[in-house]
Design a protein around this motif. Structure first.
Motif, short mmCIF file in Angstrom:
data_model
loop_
_atom_site.label_atom_id
_atom_site.label_comp_id
_atom_site.label_asym_id
_atom_site.label_seq_id
_atom_site.Cartn_x
_atom_site.Cartn_y
_atom_site.Cartn_z
N MET A 1 15.52 -31.64 -74.82
CA MET A 1 15.10 -31.10 -75.40
C MET A 1 16.44 -30.53 -76.58
O MET A 1 17.60 -31.68 -76.34
N LEU A 2 15.80 -30.00 -77.53
CA LEU A 2 16.46 -30.32 -79.31
C LEU A 2 17.09 -32.14 -79.42
O LEU A 2 16.18 -32.16 -80.10
N HIS A 3 17.83 -32.25 -79.14
CA HIS A 3 17.70 -33.31 -80.52
C HIS A 3 18.21 -34.45 -79.22
O HIS A 3 18.17 -34.27 -77.63
N SER A 4 17.96 -36.06 -79.41
CA SER A 4 17.66 -36.59 -78.68
C SER A 4 19.23 -36.94 -77.92
O SER A 4 20.55 -36.08 -78.55
N THR A 5 19.42 -37.58 -77.20
CA THR A 5 20.06 -37.88 -76.22
C THR A 5 21.03 -38.72 -75.83
O THR A 5 22.22 -38.90 -75.98
N LYS A 6 20.27 -39.93 -76.93
CA LYS A 6 21.16 -40.79 -77.75
C LYS A 6 21.73 -40.65 -79.22
O LYS A 6 20.89 -39.65 -79.77
N THR A 7 23.15 -41.45 -79.28
CA THR A 7 24.01 -41.33 -80.63
C THR A 7 23.22 -42.33 -81.39
O THR A 7 22.16 -43.03 -81.22
N PRO A 8 23.50 -41.73 -82.99
CA PRO A 8 23.00 -42.69 -83.95
C PRO A 8 22.90 -43.79 -83.88
O PRO A 8 22.98 -45.29 -83.49
N ALA A 9 24.41 -44.85 -82.98
CA ALA A 9 25.43 -45.63 -83.06
C ALA A 9 24.72 -46.58 -81.68
O ALA A 9 24.40 -47.11 -81.60
N GLN A 10 24.30 -45.31 -80.76
CA GLN A 10 23.20 -45.93 -79.42
C GLN A 10 22.18 -46.63 -79.56
O GLN A 10 21.95 -47.61 -78.75
N LYS A 11 21.39 -46.17 -80.63
CA LYS A 11 19.77 -46.73 -81.04
C LYS A 11 19.88 -47.52 -81.99
O LYS A 11 19.33 -48.37 -81.81
N ARG A 12 21.07 -47.90 -82.71
CA ARG A 12 21.05 -49.12 -83.46
C ARG A 12 21.69 -49.87 -83.24
O ARG A 12 21.06 -51.44 -83.23
N ALA A 13 22.54 -49.37 -81.98
CA ALA A 13 22.82 -50.74 -81.53
C ALA A 13 21.91 -51.41 -80.04
O ALA A 13 21.36 -52.68 -80.10
N ALA A 14 21.11 -50.80 -79.69
CA ALA A 14 19.41 -50.74 -78.42
C ALA A 14 18.84 -51.39 -79.53
O ALA A 14 17.57 -52.36 -79.10
N PHE A 15 18.89 -51.53 -80.88
CA PHE A 15 17.24 -52.06 -82.48
C PHE A 15 17.84 -53.66 -81.98
O PHE A 15 17.12 -54.35 -82.40
N ARG A 16 19.32 -53.14 -82.27
CA ARG A 16 19.69 -54.78 -82.61
C ARG A 16 19.37 -55.90 -81.52
O ARG A 16 18.97 -56.72 -81.20
N GLU A 17 20.25 -55.67 -80.23
CA GLU A 17 19.63 -56.41 -78.79
C GLU A 17 17.99 -56.20 -78.84
O GLU A 17 18.01 -57.35 -78.50
N ARG A 18 17.34 -54.98 -79.11
CA ARG A 18 15.86 -55.92 -78.51
C ARG A 18 14.97 -56.70 -80.01
O ARG A 18 14.78 -57.51 -79.64
N LEU A 19 15.80 -56.47 -80.83
CA LEU A 19 15.90 -57.77 -82.12
C LEU A 19 16.09 -59.03 -81.98
O LEU A 19 14.79 -59.92 -81.48
N ARG A 20 17.41 -59.20 -80.98
CA ARG A 20 17.56 -60.41 -80.39
C ARG A 20 17.06 -61.07 -79.34
O ARG A 20 16.94 -61.94 -78.92
N GLY A 21 15.87 -59.88 -78.88
CA GLY A 21 15.56 -60.59 -77.70
C GLY A 21 13.92 -61.51 -78.32
O GLY A 21 13.54 -61.98 -77.33
N GLY A 22 13.87 -61.35 -78.94
CA GLY A 22 12.67 -61.71 -79.56
C GLY A 22 11.43 -62.06 -79.35
O GLY A 22 10.09 -62.05 -80.06
N GLU A 23 11.22 -60.19 -78.77
CA GLU A 23 9.51 -59.93 -78.49
C GLU A 23 9.53 -58.91 -79.94
O GLU A 23 10.14 -59.23 -80.81
N LEU A 24 8.26 -58.45 -80.35
CA LEU A 24 7.58 -58.41 -81.21
C LEU A 24 7.85 -56.94 -80.76
O LEU A 24 6.81 -56.15 -79.96
N LEU A 25 8.34 -55.88 -81.54
CA LEU A 25 8.67 -54.48 -82.01
C LEU A 25 7.76 -53.65 -82.34
O LEU A 25 7.35 -54.18 -83.69
N ARG A 26 6.57 -52.93 -82.21
CA ARG A 26 5.89 -52.15 -82.49
C ARG A 26 6.52 -50.69 -82.82
O ARG A 26 7.04 -49.97 -82.30
N LEU A 27 6.20 -50.54 -84.43
CA LEU A 27 7.10 -48.82 -85.01
C LEU A 27 5.97 -48.28 -85.69
O LEU A 27 5.43 -48.56 -86.75
N PRO A 28 4.89 -47.86 -85.02
CA PRO A 28 4.08 -47.32 -85.92
C PRO A 28 4.42 -45.86 -86.47
O PRO A 28 5.80 -45.57 -86.60
N GLY A 29 4.01 -45.58 -88.02
CA GLY A 29 4.10 -44.22 -88.72
C GLY A 29 4.40 -42.93 -88.79
O GLY A 29 3.36 -42.70 -88.16
#
Length: 297
Positions: free
Chosen positions: A1-29
């Motif tokens: 509801m309303l805003h994301s439950t994750k903070t921007p810092a949490q999203k950034r850290a999770a993004f970095r972690e997934r990039l380190r994992g070597g999988e292909l990340l899909r980002l539709p526009g």
């Protein structure tokens, strides 16, 4: 509801972690916040926000007419509604080194996970059009260094895009990609690659993640995610696809009104009211509202 439950810092850290994992990340526009919610609902790994889409949404061509304020404002609206990391097209940084530094901090404040900065001259052109020009390598490196120095969250992703492939060839694109990585870029966006071998060559040239742009009507063939993963691509964007599909549907609807005077024949193709309410999470708002006002006078 309303805003994301994750903070921007949490999203950034999770993004970095997934990039380190070597999988292909899909980002539709995404073309608006609601479409970002749909991207999340369909299980994608991130959301992309294209400068071309923002310009088109404002009724403008993608030639550097949008401002930092307009892009950061839309980026904040999109980032607010999704748990996914949002990667934003920041064009040339809306100026030179000092402007780039301000762009980074404004985008951090908007809550996005990262941006990419390109090496075109300003005003820029769409990356898959002819007639582009790139700035001297030293100037482009200065933009990346300014961005890296300006960020306050070390997990905020600074991606460098090079348009050199379409200007002077693959050798210079690789040279620039290496220089940008050396300057501190966390990832490389090689624009307008023509085949999988060029993506593979870029992958071999740099040690940071690389991105593939699968835009329709462009220079690149529309390779599958499996094919891109096979040559080592780490992220793939579909920058304008959802907008093109939505606008194509809207145009057909208007033509149907003109021809038939009713949209009854297209109702089966429409998103239902129930599905829209599901995406908007109406139920949570109703529960919250009834909890706040659950009293009698």
């Amino acid at each position: 509801m309303l805003h994301s439950t994750k903070t921007p810092a949490q999203k950034r850290a999770a993004f970095r972690e997934r990039l380190r994992g070597g999988e292909l990340l899909r980002l539709p526009g995404a073309f608006n916040p609601l479409s970002a919610k749909l991207i999340q609902d369909k299980g994608m790994e991130g959301v992309y926000l294209s400068g071309s889409v923002i310009a088109a949404d404002l009724g403008l061509p993608d030639i550097g007419l949008t401002t930092l304020t307009e892009v950061a404002g839309r980026a904040g609206q999109v980032a607010r509604v999704t748990e996914l990391p949002v990667l934003v097209d920041a064009d040339t940084g809306f100026g030179e080194a000092m402007n780039v530094a301000r762009t980074v901090q404004c985008m951090e404040d908007a809550g996005v996970a990262g941006i990419h900065l390109e090496d075109q001259v300003n005003p820029k052109r769409c990356g898959h059009l002819d007639g582009k020009h790139v700035v001297p390598l030293a100037d482009a490196v200065q933009r990346i260094r300014a961005a890296v120095q300006a960020r306050r969250d070390p997990n905020f992703l600074i991606m460098a895009r090079t348009d050199a492939r379409g200007v002077s060839g693959m050798d210079e694109a690789i040279e620039r990609a290496k220089a940008y990585a050396d300057a501190g870029a966390d990832a490389i966006f090689p624009e307008a690659m023509t085949d999988l071998e060029e993506f593979a060559a870029m992958r071999a040239a740099v040690d940071v993640p690389i991105l593939a742009n699968m835009t329709e009507f462009g220079k690149s063939e529309l390779f599958s995610t499996a094919a891109l993963a096979e040559v080592g691509v780490n992220l793939v964007i579909f920058p304008v696809s959802l907008l093109r599909l939505a606008m194509g549907g809207a145009e057909r609807a208007l033509d149907t009104i003109t021809e038939h005077g009713t949209l009854e024949s297209l109702v089966p193709q429409m998103q239902t009211r129930a599905r829209l309410y599901e995406l908007l999470d109406y139920e949570s708002y109703s529960q919250f509202d009834s909890g706040v006002y659950d009293f009698t006078v």
